[in-house]
Design a protein around this motif. Structure first.
Motif, short mmCIF file in Angstrom:
data_model
loop_
_atom_site.label_atom_id
_atom_site.label_comp_id
_atom_site.label_asym_id
_atom_site.label_seq_id
_atom_site.Cartn_x
_atom_site.Cartn_y
_atom_site.Cartn_z
N MET A 70 -11.94 1.85 -4.85
CA MET A 70 -10.79 1.89 -3.94
C MET A 70 -11.26 1.87 -2.49
O MET A 70 -10.64 1.22 -1.64
CB MET A 70 -9.95 3.15 -4.22
CG MET A 70 -9.24 3.10 -5.55
SD MET A 70 -8.50 4.67 -6.03
CE MET A 70 -7.21 4.83 -4.81
N THR A 71 -12.34 2.58 -2.19
CA THR A 71 -12.90 2.59 -0.85
C THR A 71 -13.35 1.20 -0.43
O THR A 71 -13.04 0.74 0.68
CB THR A 71 -14.09 3.57 -0.76
OG1 THR A 71 -13.63 4.88 -1.09
CG2 THR A 71 -14.72 3.56 0.62
N THR A 74 -10.33 -1.01 0.24
CA THR A 74 -9.69 -0.64 1.52
C THR A 74 -10.50 -1.17 2.69
O THR A 74 -9.94 -1.74 3.64
CB THR A 74 -9.53 0.88 1.61
OG1 THR A 74 -8.74 1.33 0.52
CG2 THR A 74 -8.88 1.28 2.93
N ARG A 77 -10.15 -4.83 3.34
CA ARG A 77 -8.88 -5.17 4.00
C ARG A 77 -8.88 -4.79 5.47
O ARG A 77 -8.22 -5.44 6.29
CB ARG A 77 -7.70 -4.48 3.31
CG ARG A 77 -7.41 -5.03 1.95
CD ARG A 77 -6.30 -4.24 1.29
NE ARG A 77 -6.09 -4.70 -0.07
CZ ARG A 77 -4.98 -5.30 -0.48
NH1 ARG A 77 -3.98 -5.48 0.36
NH2 ARG A 77 -4.86 -5.69 -1.71
#
Length: 82
Positions: A70-71, A74, A77
């Motif tokens: 997830m890191t 993120t 992005r």
């Protein structure tokens, strides 16, 4: 020891220490909020910490890879491509 095994061992040792420290601090704060700093605080805290750590370590072991992915997603992005 292979790089894979060393990497996996590092993750487990990190999770052990991180879950221990976080559960220690969080259980102290929650015990203090719920019961105050009166007599028996330390024993109540230690009893809650043992339970919290027993839950936290396996969770960290399984959740850490997901949090890492997830890191990375993120940051991809948020970071402009060059």
């Amino acid at each position: 020891m292979s790089n894979f095994r060393l990497s996996r061992l590092r993750q487990l040792v990190f999770g052990f220490y991180m879950s221990g420290m976080m559960s220690l601090l969080m259980s102290a704060v929650i015990t203090w909020i719920n019961t105050g700093l009166g007599s028996g605080f330390f024993m109540r805290w230690m009893a809650s910490w043992v339970v919290a750590w027993a839950v936290a370590f396996p969770l960290v072991t399984f959740i850490a890879p997901l949090a890492g992915r997830m890191t990375e997603a993120t940051l991809r992005r948020l970071t402009p491509e060059k």
